[in-house]
Design a protein around this motif. Structure first.
Motif, mmCIF file in Angstrom:
data_model
loop_
_atom_site.group_PDB
_atom_site.id
_atom_site.type_symbol
_atom_site.label_atom_id
_atom_site.label_comp_id
_atom_site.label_asym_id
_atom_site.label_seq_id
_atom_site.Cartn_x
_atom_site.Cartn_y
_atom_site.Cartn_z
ATOM 1 N N GLY A 73 0.828 -1.204 0.000
ATOM 2 C CA GLY A 73 0.000 0.000 0.000
ATOM 3 C C GLY A 73 0.857 1.248 0.000
ATOM 4 O O GLY A 73 1.920 1.301 0.634
ATOM 5 N N ALA A 74 0.414 2.271 -0.724
ATOM 6 C CA ALA A 74 1.226 3.468 -0.907
ATOM 7 C C ALA A 74 1.647 4.159 0.391
ATOM 8 O O ALA A 74 2.825 4.479 0.563
ATOM 9 N N ARG B 16 -1.867 8.251 -11.087
ATOM 10 C CA ARG B 16 -1.937 8.498 -9.654
ATOM 11 C C ARG B 16 -3.363 8.346 -9.119
ATOM 12 O O ARG B 16 -4.049 9.313 -8.813
ATOM 13 N N ASP B 17 -3.777 7.098 -8.922
ATOM 14 C CA ASP B 17 -5.095 6.803 -8.371
ATOM 15 C C ASP B 17 -4.946 6.391 -6.906
ATOM 16 O O ASP B 17 -5.589 5.460 -6.440
ATOM 17 N N GLU B 18 -4.059 7.077 -6.209
ATOM 18 C CA GLU B 18 -3.813 6.875 -4.775
ATOM 19 C C GLU B 18 -3.660 8.249 -4.138
ATOM 20 O O GLU B 18 -3.599 9.255 -4.847
ATOM 21 N N THR C 105 -1.236 9.196 -1.531
ATOM 22 C CA THR C 105 0.037 9.581 -0.921
ATOM 23 C C THR C 105 0.870 10.506 -1.800
ATOM 24 O O THR C 105 1.480 11.463 -1.315
ATOM 25 N N THR D 231 -1.735 2.941 -10.568
ATOM 26 C CA THR D 231 -1.510 2.754 -9.139
ATOM 27 C C THR D 231 -2.767 3.164 -8.372
ATOM 28 O O THR D 231 -3.190 4.314 -8.435
ATOM 29 N N THR D 232 -3.345 2.210 -7.654
ATOM 30 C CA THR D 232 -4.606 2.475 -6.960
ATOM 31 C C THR D 232 -4.562 1.998 -5.514
ATOM 32 O O THR D 232 -3.896 1.013 -5.201
ATOM 33 N N ASP D 233 -5.270 2.704 -4.657
ATOM 34 C CA ASP D 233 -5.448 2.270 -3.271
ATOM 35 C C ASP D 233 -6.558 1.239 -3.146
ATOM 36 O O ASP D 233 -6.576 0.452 -2.205
ATOM 37 N N MET E 214 -0.152 -0.975 -6.455
ATOM 38 C CA MET E 214 -0.634 -0.172 -5.337
ATOM 39 C C MET E 214 0.367 0.858 -4.796
ATOM 40 O O MET E 214 0.027 1.607 -3.878
ATOM 41 N N GLU E 215 1.588 0.895 -5.336
ATOM 42 C CA GLU E 215 2.620 1.742 -4.716
ATOM 43 C C GLU E 215 3.437 2.602 -5.679
ATOM 44 O O GLU E 215 4.066 3.579 -5.267
#
Length: 242
Positions: A73-74, A117-119, A121, A158-160, A183-184
């Motif tokens: 996870g990010a 950037r689908d997260e 952080t 990249t997703t959470d 995810m990161e």
């Protein structure tokens, strides 16, 4: 939307010295165990935090390299890489599993060229953009190919929300040139850019979202080691070239 603020954070990583310029990290326990076994790495310390992360070190052709298992996870992965960078490491090689968005031959390594950037952080480390460029992707691809490892390149999503990877969102990402989901990646590259460090990464696919149905493959099977061996070998060869 998170507003990026370019100033130092209130809390700083403690960063105990690891006496190495290079670190290798991976996410899955089976990959990490093989990496430690192949390099003969020995435990040298523990990162502080709510979850203790053991740090190892080895010698590769006279070059000292730190090794640690990154949390998934990010937010957690970036927290760990912050500690590693603060401990004196300048270059990090991160490899792990991903989901393939296109048909990908088994035992082929995926080298991401940009990460969407689908997260959350990364937005604390750089201004809002749709994606972040993986600045060392060309070097990674060339190094792996020269060592006999087949690669394919393209964007990473990249997703959470790994249980919220919908068909609609996947189609959007594929339209942007994404060939895998993780995810990161975008957050780790953003953190490296912010800290003015070097980041190198590649994936092996653990499952496929390319067809009509989700398809797991044999990468996660503990008795099948071809892909793991290639990934670990690739990470070690990258370290020797840095």
């Amino acid at each position: 939307m998170i507003k990026y603020i370019e100033e130092e954070g209130i809390i700083a990583p403690l960063g105990e010295s690891v006496n190495a310029d290079i670190a290798i990290t991976t996410f899955s326990t089976h990959l990490f165990d093989e990496l430690v076994a192949k390099t003969g790495a020995k435990a040298i310390g523990v990162m502080p935090g709510s979850v203790e992360i053991k740090v190892y070190a080895c010698e590769l052709n006279g070059k000292r390299v730190a090794i640690y298992q990154s949390p998934i996870g990010a937010p957690a992965a970036v927290g760990a890489i912050e500690e590693i960078y603060a401990g004196g490491v300048k270059k990090v090689i991160a490899f792990g599993i991903c989901g393939a968005l296109i048909p990908t031959p088994m035992h082929t390594v995926i080298v991401p060229t940009r990460a969407y950037r689908d997260e959350g952080t990364s937005y604390h480390y750089m201004p809002t953009t749709e994606y972040v460029e993986l600045t060392n992707s060309g070097f990674v691809q060339s190094a792996l190919e020269k060592n006999g490892i087949k690669t394919v390149t393209g964007g990473a999503w990249t997703t959470d929300g790994f249980y919220r990877e919908t068909r609609t969102r996947m189609s959007e990402m594929k339209g942007n040139g994404c060939i895998c989901v993780d995810m990161e990646c975008s957050a780790l590259q953003a953190a490296a850019n912010f800290r003015k460090k070097e980041f190198y990464t590649f994936f092996i696919s653990a499952d496929s979202l390319a067809g009509d149905e989700w398809e797991p493959n044999d990468i996660l099977h503990s008795k099948l080691t071809d892909s793991k061996a290639a990934a670990v070998y690739g990470a070690m060869q990258l370290a020797l070239l840095l």
